[in-house]
Scaffold this active site. Structure first.
Site, mmCIF file in Angstrom:
data_model
loop_
_atom_site.group_PDB
_atom_site.id
_atom_site.type_symbol
_atom_site.label_atom_id
_atom_site.label_comp_id
_atom_site.label_asym_id
_atom_site.label_seq_id
_atom_site.Cartn_x
_atom_site.Cartn_y
_atom_site.Cartn_z
ATOM 1 N N HIS A 1 13.346 12.110 -2.829
ATOM 2 C CA HIS A 1 12.536 10.924 -2.511
ATOM 3 C C HIS A 1 12.836 10.409 -1.102
ATOM 4 O O HIS A 1 11.940 9.907 -0.421
ATOM 5 C CB HIS A 1 12.798 9.793 -3.508
ATOM 6 C CG HIS A 1 12.020 9.891 -4.771
ATOM 7 N ND1 HIS A 1 10.640 9.832 -4.817
ATOM 8 C CD2 HIS A 1 12.426 10.025 -6.059
ATOM 9 C CE1 HIS A 1 10.234 9.930 -6.073
ATOM 10 N NE2 HIS A 1 11.297 10.054 -6.843
ATOM 11 N N GLN B 1 10.781 4.359 -3.540
ATOM 12 C CA GLN B 1 9.993 4.122 -4.749
ATOM 13 C C GLN B 1 9.686 2.643 -4.962
ATOM 14 O O GLN B 1 8.797 2.301 -5.737
ATOM 15 C CB GLN B 1 10.717 4.659 -5.985
ATOM 16 C CG GLN B 1 10.794 6.169 -6.034
ATOM 17 C CD GLN B 1 11.531 6.608 -7.269
ATOM 18 O OE1 GLN B 1 12.753 6.731 -7.264
ATOM 19 N NE2 GLN B 1 10.787 6.824 -8.343
ATOM 20 N N HIS C 1 16.954 14.952 -7.295
ATOM 21 C CA HIS C 1 15.631 14.332 -7.460
ATOM 22 C C HIS C 1 15.514 13.101 -6.558
ATOM 23 O O HIS C 1 14.523 12.935 -5.842
ATOM 24 C CB HIS C 1 15.451 13.954 -8.936
ATOM 25 C CG HIS C 1 14.177 13.251 -9.251
ATOM 26 N ND1 HIS C 1 13.182 13.825 -10.006
ATOM 27 C CD2 HIS C 1 13.730 12.005 -8.935
ATOM 28 C CE1 HIS C 1 12.179 12.967 -10.137
ATOM 29 N NE2 HIS C 1 12.493 11.848 -9.499
ATOM 30 N N GLU C 2 16.533 12.253 -6.577
ATOM 31 C CA GLU C 2 16.473 11.017 -5.787
ATOM 32 C C GLU C 2 16.611 11.290 -4.289
ATOM 33 O O GLU C 2 15.946 10.644 -3.476
ATOM 34 C CB GLU C 2 17.534 10.017 -6.262
ATOM 35 C CG GLU C 2 17.400 9.591 -7.720
ATOM 36 C CD GLU C 2 16.020 9.102 -8.130
ATOM 37 O OE1 GLU C 2 15.260 8.602 -7.281
ATOM 38 O OE2 GLU C 2 15.692 9.222 -9.323
ATOM 39 N N CYS D 1 9.560 10.953 -13.564
ATOM 40 C CA CYS D 1 9.764 10.092 -12.399
ATOM 41 C C CYS D 1 9.121 8.736 -12.657
ATOM 42 O O CYS D 1 7.996 8.667 -13.160
ATOM 43 C CB CYS D 1 9.137 10.750 -11.168
ATOM 44 S SG CYS D 1 9.356 9.830 -9.639
ATOM 45 N N LEU D 2 9.833 7.689 -12.298
ATOM 46 C CA LEU D 2 9.281 6.346 -12.472
ATOM 47 C C LEU D 2 8.019 6.138 -11.644
ATOM 48 O O LEU D 2 7.204 5.278 -11.961
ATOM 49 C CB LEU D 2 10.326 5.286 -12.109
ATOM 50 C CG LEU D 2 11.563 5.244 -13.011
ATOM 51 C CD1 LEU D 2 12.549 4.193 -12.514
ATOM 52 C CD2 LEU D 2 11.179 4.993 -14.456
ATOM 53 N N GLY E 1 17.400 6.885 -12.494
ATOM 54 C CA GLY E 1 17.574 6.999 -11.055
ATOM 55 C C GLY E 1 16.422 6.332 -10.337
ATOM 56 O O GLY E 1 15.312 6.241 -10.868
#
Length: 188
Positions: free
Chosen positions: A153, A64, A149-150, A107-108, A59
């Site tokens: 963000h 991000q 989660h996304e 998380c990236l 994701g």
């Protein structure tokens, strides 16, 4: 139509977008709604998918990669070439289950840190797809978790803000070169 967003699920040496990491202000700014879904938005989504696959993610939200727009991409089956990724524009959680699940998240934007987070097990989300068509999805399991989660963000929230075990959080962040001062705990 959807074929134009087709992205090969592979790592690129030079992904088209650059990831931003915990501590970067762009990750804490609420993203702006997309007023019109057009080729430029589809191009952003395509580049986000390429960047996500290149980073071994499932994701990615536009903030991000430094883009202040309510766009996210998800593919919980990145190793399955037949599985279609999900592109969500202006997503809104309409409903969620009372049942909560605790699962590990990463998380990236915080590489190497994996910690448990409590979230609703199921969500109902309305959004526009990459063609601007209104959609509604009911999701459970990993997909529900990835969507939540996304979407976090898009509001400037990161998963570490939801971690309940603060001692472990501080340890993991320090271990991976991040500072706990970048965390904004959310009251449970």
């Amino acid at each position: 139509m959807a074929a134009s967003l087709a992205v090969e699920k592979k790592k690129l040496k030079n992904p088209p977008l650059q990831l931003h990491y915990l501590g970067d202000r762009v990750l804490r700014q609420p993203a702006k709604r997309v007023s019109k879904v057009d080729d430029s938005i589809r191009d952003i989504a395509r580049k986000m998918l390429q960047t996500m696959y290149s980073a071994d993610g499932i994701g990615l939200a536009a903030p991000q990669v430094g883009i202040n727009k309510q766009i996210l991409v998800i593919d919980i089956h990145p190793d399955d070439p037949e599985a279609e990724p999900l592109v969500m524009i202006n997503p809104v959680i309409k409903d969620f289950s009372e049942e909560l699940e605790v699962c590990q998240e990463g998380c990236l934007s915080i590489p190497g840190v994996y910690l448990e987070v409590r979230r609703p097990a199921m969500v109902e989300v309305s959004y526009k797809d990459e063609w601007g068509r209104p959609q509604v999805i009911m999701a459970g399991g990993l997909l529900a978790r990835a969507i939540q989660h996304e979407i976090d963000h898009l509001t400037g929230v990161m998963f570490v803000d939801r971690v309940e075990n603060q001692a472990l959080l501080r340890h993991e962040l320090k271990e991976h070169g991040f500072t706990a001062s970048a965390v904004r705990p959310i009251a449970a």
